[in-house]
Design an enzyme around this catalytic site. Structure first.
Site, PDB file in Angstrom:
ATOM      1  N   ASP A 200       0.826  -1.204   0.000  1.00 23.68           N
ATOM      2  CA  ASP A 200       0.000   0.000   0.000  1.00 23.68           C
ATOM      3  C   ASP A 200       0.864   1.259   0.000  1.00 23.68           C
ATOM      4  O   ASP A 200       0.717   2.137   0.841  1.00 23.68           O
ATOM      5  CB  ASP A 200      -0.918  -0.039   1.235  1.00 23.68           C
ATOM      6  CG  ASP A 200      -1.878   1.139   1.286  1.00 23.68           C
ATOM      7  OD1 ASP A 200      -2.355   1.547   0.218  1.00 23.68           O
ATOM      8  OD2 ASP A 200      -2.137   1.646   2.401  1.00 23.68           O
ATOM      9  N   GLU A 442       3.020  -7.926   7.473  1.00 25.69           N
ATOM     10  CA  GLU A 442       1.763  -8.545   7.046  1.00 25.69           C
ATOM     11  C   GLU A 442       1.920  -9.540   5.913  1.00 25.69           C
ATOM     12  O   GLU A 442       1.227  -9.444   4.878  1.00 25.69           O
ATOM     13  CB  GLU A 442       0.746  -7.470   6.658  1.00 25.69           C
ATOM     14  CG  GLU A 442       0.330  -6.594   7.818  1.00 25.69           C
ATOM     15  CD  GLU A 442      -0.854  -5.682   7.490  1.00 25.69           C
ATOM     16  OE1 GLU A 442      -1.349  -5.730   6.359  1.00 25.69           O
ATOM     17  OE2 GLU A 442      -1.269  -4.934   8.390  1.00 25.69           O
ATOM     18  N   TYR A 495      -7.010  -3.025  12.928  1.00 24.12           N
ATOM     19  CA  TYR A 495      -7.899  -2.000  12.363  1.00 24.12           C
ATOM     20  C   TYR A 495      -9.358  -2.233  12.736  1.00 24.12           C
ATOM     21  O   TYR A 495     -10.251  -2.008  11.938  1.00 24.12           O
ATOM     22  CB  TYR A 495      -7.713  -1.950  10.836  1.00 24.12           C
ATOM     23  CG  TYR A 495      -6.386  -1.316  10.449  1.00 24.12           C
ATOM     24  CD1 TYR A 495      -6.251   0.061  10.342  1.00 24.12           C
ATOM     25  CD2 TYR A 495      -5.250  -2.107  10.230  1.00 24.12           C
ATOM     26  CE1 TYR A 495      -5.035   0.648  10.010  1.00 24.12           C
ATOM     27  CE2 TYR A 495      -4.028  -1.528   9.905  1.00 24.12           C
ATOM     28  CZ  TYR A 495      -3.929  -0.141   9.791  1.00 24.12           C
ATOM     29  OH  TYR A 495      -2.718   0.442   9.473  1.00 24.12           O
ATOM     30  N   GLU A 531       0.466  -1.023  14.219  1.00 19.33           N
ATOM     31  CA  GLU A 531      -0.381  -0.158  13.389  1.00 19.33           C
ATOM     32  C   GLU A 531      -1.781  -0.126  13.962  1.00 19.33           C
ATOM     33  O   GLU A 531      -2.329  -1.171  14.342  1.00 19.33           O
ATOM     34  CB  GLU A 531      -0.498  -0.690  11.940  1.00 19.33           C
ATOM     35  CG  GLU A 531       0.711  -0.488  11.083  1.00 19.33           C
ATOM     36  CD  GLU A 531       0.511  -0.971   9.635  1.00 19.33           C
ATOM     37  OE1 GLU A 531      -0.637  -0.996   9.157  1.00 19.33           O
ATOM     38  OE2 GLU A 531       1.524  -1.330   9.014  1.00 19.33           O
TER      39      GLU A 531
END
Ligand code: GCB
Length: 637
Positions: A200, A442, A495, A531
């Site tokens: 990303d 990840e 998240y 994160e």
């Protein structure tokens, strides 16, 4: 745009070539009494190979003459990414070989020295020629490569350096990617292809960091390894010096020099131990004192019949230990008050920018940050220097991001990943700020195939450096992840309230708490949330909050903070907001001109969440310091 295969070009150039720099030292170039340096930054001539095969430059041997004689060139700044420099969409999105060259002079005095050409990084594959002769190749985008070039130089006259750089990502690069050829000729011109990325962030290309020439005597300090320990009131400095060149060294002097310039310990051996009485330990940054971290210098003087080579390596005396619930720096608990970062900015892309580095470190300290992760690739050595000097702890991450497809776990990829870890550890092993290696971000560590892969990569990294913990960053769970068993510290990206249950900040504490407690029970290892974050368009409001507003970002972070506070002191050893600043990505329906999870805009202006985090971090103080601080309120700004 019509484009034809480019991968053939890569294969031809790299087939059968031994790549990488694992076999030799990679000390940062530093001037000294025995070493001169010449910076080759500036405007280079640039030409993208727009041929359908992207291979015209090799077919026509563009390295044989000045690039300007092969066709049209444009001025291209070095360092910088080439993508955002012109108004051409085709160049911004270009995939394939780009060519650079420039002229330079070396003085006749340099003839009797070893002359090294060093690229601090170029993305991704590089082939380098000096005066039309190939001198080196390198595979990988974020780490330095260099070669001795004496025999290729014309002393006292003009020389030309040419480099071809290819930014194509394949299943075996780090980060991995792939190229898809669009074969439906009713919709795409013949030969049309696209680069797919699995990460990303924008795949910036070009010469991203300094290009330099430096000299050493013909027998020289090739590498230095320092590890430190603390014993009662003594600092223990274990050192090892590797020499290179010929003839062999006749003697060596190794001295530890303090900040005032006093020699506080010395030895006359290539390896050994120097003890420093009452050492100044290297500590992470503390808001209460705002003093720079303490760095000593290891001065190595290597004597041979070709002269004395002198190299000064800054280092800190500090220890890192991990228990089942803590990270200890100098035997004191460390809590990572962190952010995750990226290296990009407007116009220059990922090009080294001293103004940006200074601004970012001022902002880190303004925020009360004592720790960042080099997500998702090794950062410039000038950034790492600031971390060492200013006492900001670093999780040093490899470019192992987006390891998703089975092919990305193949033996070819594994060998390359191990090579990259060797290069990274070689470059950063002496940095006190680096307290943990992260081999990946990840990956699909829920796949069975990932188990053997990460056992190897993590095991290899530990074998290179036994003084620091090793991890990778997971977005899996304690039930799905196959590789968390190998890490020293669990690093989770989470998240809740964003990629799941969007808008439901009321669920964050419950969901994250359950998740972390269960992970803790299974692994009994310290945990860092590496994160957590929410995309936020600056200036967008909503009350009650909705996703993408500034209010939502603040509320979202605050819910995480409540849960963190309940776990600090138990097993949670750090938190890192995603992200320090907005950054560029590929175009996608989830991204409105890049990723907007920054506390700061891409121009480094604060969103309200920046003030939320700043109040939190300043109130927390810093528990890892010579005199653990009581929480204090803002001392800066
Ligand atoms: C992640 C990735 C990071 C992305 C972020 C996001 O988990 O590690 O590279 O940018 O999520 O914003 O989606």
């Amino acid at each position: 745009m019509s484009r034809r295969p480019i991968m053939a070009g890569v294969a031809v150039c790299f087939m059968g070539v031994v790549l990488g720099v694992a076999g030799k030292g990679m000390l940062y170039p530093r001037e000294s009494e025995s070493r001169n340096m010449k910076n080759l930054d500036g405007m280079w001539n640039f030409r993208a190979d727009a041929s359908p095969s992207r291979n015209q430059g090799f077919d026509q041997q563009w390295y044989k003459s000045p690039l300007s004689q092969t066709g049209p060139v444009i001025p291209m700044p070095v360092p910088s990414s080439f993508n955002d420099i012109t108004q051409e969409k085709a160049l911004r999105d270009y995939v394939g070989w780009v060519w650079y060259d420039r002229e330079f002079f070396v003085s006749t005095d340099w003839r009797k020295h070893r002359v090294v050409l060093r690229f601090d990084s170029a993305h991704y594959y590089s082939v380098v020629w000096v005066n039309s002769q190939e001198v080196m190749q390198h595979d990988g985008g974020h780490l330095p490569f260099e070669e001795d070039i004496n025999s290729f130089l014309t002393f006292g006259s003009s020389n030309r350096v040419t480099i071809a750089v290819n930014n194509t990502l394949t299943p075996h690069t780090l980060p991995p990617g792939s190229v898809t050829y669009k074969t439906d000729t009713t919709r795409y011109p013949a030969g049309y292809f696209v680069q797919n990325v699995q990460m990303d962030f924008f795949n910036y290309g070009g010469i991203h960091r300094h290009v330099r020439l430096y000299t050493t005597p013909n027998t020289y300090v090739d590498d230095i390894t320092i590890t430190t320990d603390i014993a009662v009131s003594k600092g223990v400095v274990n050192f090892n010096v590797d020499s290179g060149g010929s003839p062999g060294a006749t003697s060596v002097k190794v001295e530890v020099v303090d900040k005032a310039g006093n020699v506080v310990g010395s030895a006359d051996r290539m390896s050994g131990v120097i003890t420093v009485t009452n050492p100044h330990l290297w500590y992470p940054y503390t808001m209460t004192t705002d003093t720079p971290a303490y760095l000593y210098v290891l001065k190595v003087s290597l004597v041979s019949s070709t002269g004395t080579d002198i190299y000064r390596l800054p280092f800190g005396i500090r220890t890192v230990h991990v228990t089942d619930s803590q990270i200890l720096i100098n035997n004191k608990p460390f809590y990572c008050q962190g952010v995750a970062k990226h290296e990009d900015s407007d116009i220059r892309g990922k090009g080294l920018d001293y103004a940006l580095i200074a601004k970012d470190f001022n902002l880190l300290k303004w925020l009360g940050v004592n720790c960042f992760r080099t997500s998702h690739y090794p950062y410039a050595e000038e950034i790492m220097d600031q971390a060492d000097q200013q006492g900001i702890m670093v999780i040093d991450e490899s470019p192992g991001v987006g390891i998703d497809e089975d092919e990305n776990f193949s033996n070819i990829s594994l060998l390359h990943h191990m090579e990259v870890m060797s290069e990274l550890v070689k470059r950063d092993k002496n940095r006190p700020s680096v307290f943990m290696w992260s081999v990946a971000n990840e990956p699909r560590s829920d796949k069975a195939i990932s188990e053997a892969y990460f056992r190897s990569v993590i095991g290899h990294t530990r074998s290179l450096d036994h003084t620091r913990p090793v991890t990778f960053v997971s977005d899996q769970t304690h039930t799905s992840d196959k590789a968390l068993q190998f890490v020293d510290v669990i690093c989770y990206n989470r998240y809740d309230g964003w990629y799941s249950d969007l808008g439901h900040t009321e669920l964050i504490q419950l969901q994250l708490g359950t998740d972390l407690d269960a992970t803790r029970v299974k692994y009994r290892k310290p945990i860092i949330i590496t994160e957590y974050g929410a995309d936020t368009i600056p200036g967008l409001h909503g009350d009650p909050s909705v996703s993408f507003t500034e209010e939502y970002q603040v509320e979202f972070l605050e819910e995480y903070h409540k849960l963190f506070d309940a776990k600090i002191g138990k097993y949670l050893v750090g938190e890192m907001v995603w992200n320090f600043a907005d950054f560029m990505t590929v175009q996608g329906l989830q991204r409105v001109v890049g990723n907007k999870k920054g506390l700061l805009t891409r121009q480094r202006q604060p969103k309200p969440a920046a003030f939320t985090l700043r109040s939190r971090y300043l109130a927390m103080g810093n528990i890892t310091s010579p005199t653990p601080s009581v929480p204090v309120l803002p001392v800066i700004g």
